[in-house]
Write an enzyme that holds these catalytic residues in place. Structure first.
Site, PDB file in Angstrom:
ATOM      1  N   ARG A 125       2.464  69.034  78.694  1.00  0.00           N
ATOM      2  CA  ARG A 125       2.686  67.909  77.766  1.00  0.00           C
ATOM      3  C   ARG A 125       3.715  68.215  76.681  1.00  0.00           C
ATOM      4  NH1 ARG A 125      -2.994  67.950  77.890  1.00  0.00           N
ATOM      5  NH2 ARG A 125      -3.808  66.623  79.548  1.00  0.00           N
ATOM      6  N   LYS A 147      17.356  61.110  75.958  1.00  0.00           N
ATOM      7  CA  LYS A 147      16.951  60.455  77.212  1.00  0.00           C
ATOM      8  C   LYS A 147      16.874  61.497  78.310  1.00  0.00           C
ATOM      9  CE  LYS A 147      18.538  55.715  76.701  1.00  0.00           C
ATOM     10  NZ  LYS A 147      19.321  54.647  77.353  1.00  0.00           N
ATOM     11  N   GLU A 189      33.027  57.894  78.741  1.00  0.00           N
ATOM     12  CA  GLU A 189      32.014  57.768  77.689  1.00  0.00           C
ATOM     13  C   GLU A 189      32.630  58.022  76.309  1.00  0.00           C
ATOM     14  OE1 GLU A 189      28.830  56.753  78.095  1.00  0.00           O
ATOM     15  OE2 GLU A 189      28.456  57.026  80.235  1.00  0.00           O
ATOM     16  N   LYS A 231      27.337  58.499  68.386  1.00  0.00           N
ATOM     17  CA  LYS A 231      26.085  58.292  69.107  1.00  0.00           C
ATOM     18  C   LYS A 231      24.895  58.635  68.206  1.00  0.00           C
ATOM     19  CE  LYS A 231      23.629  58.843  73.409  1.00  0.00           C
ATOM     20  NZ  LYS A 231      23.571  59.362  74.776  1.00  0.00           N
ATOM     21  N   GLU A 241      15.382  52.910  71.441  1.00  0.00           N
ATOM     22  CA  GLU A 241      16.105  51.829  72.086  1.00  0.00           C
ATOM     23  C   GLU A 241      15.437  50.471  71.938  1.00  0.00           C
ATOM     24  OE1 GLU A 241      17.237  52.728  76.114  1.00  0.00           O
ATOM     25  OE2 GLU A 241      19.132  51.746  75.775  1.00  0.00           O
ATOM     26  N   ARG A 245      20.603  50.538  69.627  1.00  0.00           N
ATOM     27  CA  ARG A 245      20.986  51.570  70.581  1.00  0.00           C
ATOM     28  C   ARG A 245      21.529  51.015  71.891  1.00  0.00           C
ATOM     29  NH1 ARG A 245      17.656  57.060  72.024  1.00  0.00           N
ATOM     30  NH2 ARG A 245      18.923  57.673  73.790  1.00  0.00           N
ATOM     31  N   ASN A 249      25.190  51.111  75.862  1.00  0.00           N
ATOM     32  CA  ASN A 249      25.282  50.796  77.281  1.00  0.00           C
ATOM     33  C   ASN A 249      26.490  49.922  77.599  1.00  0.00           C
ATOM     34  OD1 ASN A 249      22.918  52.191  78.181  1.00  0.00           O
ATOM     35  ND2 ASN A 249      21.741  50.640  77.092  1.00  0.00           N
ATOM     36  N   HIS A 252      27.818  49.641  81.061  1.00  0.00           N
ATOM     37  CA  HIS A 252      26.803  50.213  81.955  1.00  0.00           C
ATOM     38  C   HIS A 252      26.099  49.171  82.831  1.00  0.00           C
ATOM     39  CE1 HIS A 252      27.506  53.760  79.577  1.00  0.00           C
ATOM     40  NE2 HIS A 252      26.607  54.463  80.234  1.00  0.00           N
ATOM     41  N   HIS A 256      26.227  50.178  86.457  1.00  0.00           N
ATOM     42  CA  HIS A 256      25.055  50.493  87.274  1.00  0.00           C
ATOM     43  C   HIS A 256      25.053  49.690  88.577  1.00  0.00           C
ATOM     44  CE1 HIS A 256      22.495  52.227  83.731  1.00  0.00           C
ATOM     45  NE2 HIS A 256      23.274  53.138  84.283  1.00  0.00           N
ATOM     46  N   HIS A 269      29.233  58.410  87.805  1.00  0.00           N
ATOM     47  CA  HIS A 269      28.719  57.512  86.777  1.00  0.00           C
ATOM     48  C   HIS A 269      29.827  57.092  85.800  1.00  0.00           C
ATOM     49  CE1 HIS A 269      26.032  55.801  83.784  1.00  0.00           C
ATOM     50  NE2 HIS A 269      26.477  56.655  82.881  1.00  0.00           N
TER      51      HIS A 269
END
Lengths: 368, 368
Positions: A125, A147, A189, A231, A241, A245, A249, A252, A256, A269
């Protein structure tokens, strides 16, 4: 600025604050790790491409700090960002008797960073981890934001956690061996931060795109530092998010769809994001938010960075329909409504939906 | 106290605060869910034992709240607390197009709760979930603390997250169908709170053990409520188990060795904890922390609750050595040092290590 000066970016997240160190000759220097908490063991997670180049040098740098240093080498590539590969990390942790203080080191690109971070978030955990990103994309993107995660056969990054590293060590020397396509993918990016948040930075990138493509250390150092700063500013206001935030994207949503439509790994990517930014700029134009000059300016810069600016055909019968279908599956979609990041004006972005008909026109304009 | 009065326990964790509702006729009542946030879909996660009894009734109660309600039925048992089973939840979420607002409902015992919680923690890096525990153990233990996770072939609960539910609905009526062994296993965790934190509660349990074994609603309601209150008080001070929270593992160090040594599922977790508490009490006695009378008092109560008070033989050649070996693998161990929760005095516990020789004597005394 001297290329040998250590640059740092502080990420302020209360008890989970950390900093990013940026310079050459960093990752194999024991001084980069002296401030880490005491632990009896460390696990280096790397892949078959990066491991042979750097794993032993990292291990040597950690020798004085940890009694036991283990290494696990994952297969390389987005196709292996799966539970099966993640489980190799858990197997290594458990078979070596690693405890709650064991520190994981992610040595590699974004995939290694995402998987190591999720393994660290989940093992017992939560155990600490350090990012040692060796690609430009990972240095400017995975360094900040926490992330982590893996892919599921039905969607990318669908399983994961928000989890912060103890430290990020961005060694610019590791970028020297980066394939040209991956350098460009990282620049996508970097470029992203200009239109959404900092027009001055956009102008700086335009002025230094040749230096960046030539991997000049001073230029790379500034690009990495400023990207991480922007960032960090965004994420610091919205760690999980909930709102702001989402502007990160930019490019993106379309990107995607391209990645999923072609099959992950076909385009990198960053390549999909590069092209996705051109499409998102066109959407912003059609929504009347920006003028054609800014769209052209962005398109030129993205092209100079060696990135595609025309979207691929994803369906012979109904290309726009296929893009829409894929975008509706994106995890940013809510109740089937696609969320687009658009430029509201130079240096400003927001998230909104758009009529399907308008999106279809954008796709029609932007695809080969 | 009227058995039909709604009891609530508030769990105060800043932005992740929630409350536990305790009463009969709760889980199938739409009013239990009115305060949940709006979402277009819900996923009920249950197992092959509990699902046929209660899944349709829960679904009916949720009909007015959610447009889409899906159910996934997992195989029942600790042996299935694996990644493969967890993945059935992800498959269901993704194949039904569930988004970031989708609410998961854990309908079942501790295994269902732990897996649903971890799935909620990890799906799209976190979606909300509600616990509907249907065993006494789950009501008094999993309700508070946010521990979620799965087992790994090399260790129990080794992969997971700290993740809080939106709400916990403890319906006492679901305990009516609980097998006797599982009732006893739940009582082990109820009894635990006495010696470590609340001597008055220990006396109350002693006075009501027959009523609890007879499943009298008023007695069960108080046992569940007080157990949750004590756990909440401990966890509220130490959400991520840095210190105090470890006292909740009273009986668990020995207990986990029994579970691992016999093979998971041979003894129920609560049975192993019941016996483990007797062993931990003996260790406390040998360390000179408590007197023999308290050890006897606890042993008698644990026995009255239908729980084993003698540890099993885990090795024909060196039983104590096998216990020690297994305890060193426990995830609470640090650098190979075993951490024991001992009673410092009635109603007070702490965590410490102990000489192997002393532990060997305890094991020798306490095993059949």
């Amino acid at each position: 600025m001297n290329a040998t000066d250590l640059q740092t970016v502080a990420i302020d997240l209360q008890s989970r604050s950390y900093h990013i160190a940026i310079r050459g000759s960093l990752f194999d220097n024991p001084l980069s790790y002296t401030e880490l908490p005491a632990a009896s063991s460390a696990l280096i997670v790397t892949n078959t491409t990066v491991g042979p180049l750097y794993a032993e040098r990292l291990q040597s740098a950690l020798l004085g700090k940890f009694k036991h240093i283990h290494t696990v080498v994952l297969p390389d590539g987005e196709a292996f960002k799966t539970w099966q590969t993640l489980n190799l990390i858990f197997d290594a942790l458990l078979s070596h008797g690693c405890d709650r203080k064991t520190i994981l080191f992610a040595l590699g690109g974004g995939v290694v960073g995402d998987m190591t971070g999720f393994a660290a978030a989940s093992y017992m955990r939560g155990v600490p981890f350090v990012q040692v990103p060796t690609t430009l994309l990972a240095q400017v993107d995975s360094s900040v934001g926490g992330k982590t995660g893996i892919n599921h056969p039905l969607g990318k990054n669908m399983i994961g956690a928000f989890y912060q590293p103890l430290k990020v060590v961005c060694d610019l020397d590791t970028l020297k061996t980066l394939p040209a396509r991956e350098l460009s993918a990282g620049l996508a990016e970097v470029i992203k931060y200009g239109p959404i948040a900092d027009l001055e930075f956009l102008a700086w990138i335009e002025a230094h795109i040749d230096a960046l493509m030539a991997r000049e250390p001073q230029a790379l150092a500034h690009a990495v530092k400023r990207s991480c700063e922007i960032k960090a500013w965004v994420v610091g206001q919205d760690e999980r998010e909930a709102g702001l935030r989402a502007i990160l994207n930019f490019g993106h949503t379309f990107g995607h769809a391209i990645e999923a439509g072609l099959g992950y790994g076909e385009w990198l990517h960053g390549e999909a994001v590069g092209c996705g930014m051109v499409m998102a700029a066109h959407l912003s134009l059609r929504l009347g938010l920006i003028d054609a000059a800014l769209v052209q300016r962005l398109t030129t810069l993205i092209q100079k960075a060696g990135l595609p600016v025309k979207g691929p055909q994803l369906s012979a019968s109904d290309n726009a329909g296929r893009y829409l279908e894929l975008m509706r599956l994106d995890k940013k979609a809510e109740g089937g409504e696609i969320k687009f990041v658009v430029i509201d004006g130079p240096g400003n972005a927001s998230v909104r939906s758009a009529p399907d008909a308008l999106v279809r026109e954008v796709i029609h304009d932007c695809c080969t």
